[in-house]
Design a protein around this motif. Structure first.
Motif, PDB file in Angstrom:
ATOM      1  N   VAL A  13       0.842  -1.202   0.000  1.00 49.12           N
ATOM      2  CA  VAL A  13       0.000   0.000   0.000  1.00 49.12           C
ATOM      3  C   VAL A  13       0.875   1.249   0.000  1.00 49.12           C
ATOM      4  O   VAL A  13       0.597   2.214  -0.717  1.00 49.12           O
ATOM      5  CB  VAL A  13      -0.955  -0.022   1.214  1.00 49.12           C
ATOM      6  N   LEU A  14       1.939   1.258   0.770  1.00 54.30           N
ATOM      7  CA  LEU A  14       2.851   2.402   0.818  1.00 54.30           C
ATOM      8  C   LEU A  14       3.531   2.633  -0.527  1.00 54.30           C
ATOM      9  O   LEU A  14       3.625   3.774  -0.994  1.00 54.30           O
ATOM     10  CB  LEU A  14       3.898   2.188   1.908  1.00 54.30           C
ATOM     11  N   VAL A  15       3.976   1.586  -1.185  1.00 57.92           N
ATOM     12  CA  VAL A  15       4.591   1.720  -2.506  1.00 57.92           C
ATOM     13  C   VAL A  15       3.573   2.232  -3.515  1.00 57.92           C
ATOM     14  O   VAL A  15       3.878   3.106  -4.335  1.00 57.92           O
ATOM     15  CB  VAL A  15       5.205   0.365  -2.959  1.00 57.92           C
ATOM     16  N   VAL A  21       1.637   9.424  -5.865  1.00 57.97           N
ATOM     17  CA  VAL A  21       2.121  10.785  -5.607  1.00 57.97           C
ATOM     18  C   VAL A  21       3.127  11.204  -6.676  1.00 57.97           C
ATOM     19  O   VAL A  21       3.095  12.351  -7.153  1.00 57.97           O
ATOM     20  CB  VAL A  21       2.731  10.888  -4.192  1.00 57.97           C
ATOM     21  N   LEU A  22       3.999  10.320  -7.089  1.00 56.94           N
ATOM     22  CA  LEU A  22       4.973  10.645  -8.130  1.00 56.94           C
ATOM     23  C   LEU A  22       4.280  10.927  -9.449  1.00 56.94           C
ATOM     24  O   LEU A  22       4.599  11.911 -10.130  1.00 56.94           O
ATOM     25  CB  LEU A  22       5.975   9.508  -8.292  1.00 56.94           C
ATOM     26  N   ARG A  23       3.310  10.106  -9.824  1.00 54.22           N
ATOM     27  CA  ARG A  23       2.571  10.342 -11.079  1.00 54.22           C
ATOM     28  C   ARG A  23       1.800  11.646 -11.034  1.00 54.22           C
ATOM     29  O   ARG A  23       1.734  12.386 -12.000  1.00 54.22           O
ATOM     30  CB  ARG A  23       1.620   9.180 -11.358  1.00 54.22           C
ATOM     31  N   TRP A  24       1.186  11.949  -9.882  1.00 54.72           N
ATOM     32  CA  TRP A  24       0.450  13.196  -9.736  1.00 54.72           C
ATOM     33  C   TRP A  24       1.378  14.397  -9.876  1.00 54.72           C
ATOM     34  O   TRP A  24       1.043  15.376 -10.533  1.00 54.72           O
ATOM     35  CB  TRP A  24      -0.257  13.236  -8.372  1.00 54.72           C
ATOM     36  N   SER A  25       2.551  14.331  -9.263  1.00 50.55           N
ATOM     37  CA  SER A  25       3.475  15.464  -9.331  1.00 50.55           C
ATOM     38  C   SER A  25       4.016  15.659 -10.742  1.00 50.55           C
ATOM     39  O   SER A  25       4.223  16.792 -11.170  1.00 50.55           O
ATOM     40  CB  SER A  25       4.614  15.292  -8.334  1.00 50.55           C
TER      41      SER A  25
END
Length: 53
Positions: A13-15, A21-25
């Motif tokens: 879940v953390l990964v 978050v990386l894709r959103w940024s």
């Protein structure tokens, strides 16, 4: 052994959250201009502004 039943799903879940978050940024443009803010610090704005008279 019982702790692995908790830690493995928790780490997955953390990964997944980190990937989201990386894709959103990347999609929101956070990485478009990496050099601009660094160069803006070094620019001098001490030049006198021309007067309007």
């Amino acid at each position: 052994m019982e702790s692995l039943f908790l830690l493995i799903p928790l780490s997955l879940v953390l990964v997944g959250l980190l990937v989201w978050v990386l894709r959103w940024s990347i999609k929101s443009g956070q990485f478009n201009d990496l050099d601009g803010p660094g160069h803006a610090i070094l620019m001098d704005d001490d030049a006198p502004k021309p007067s309007k008279s």
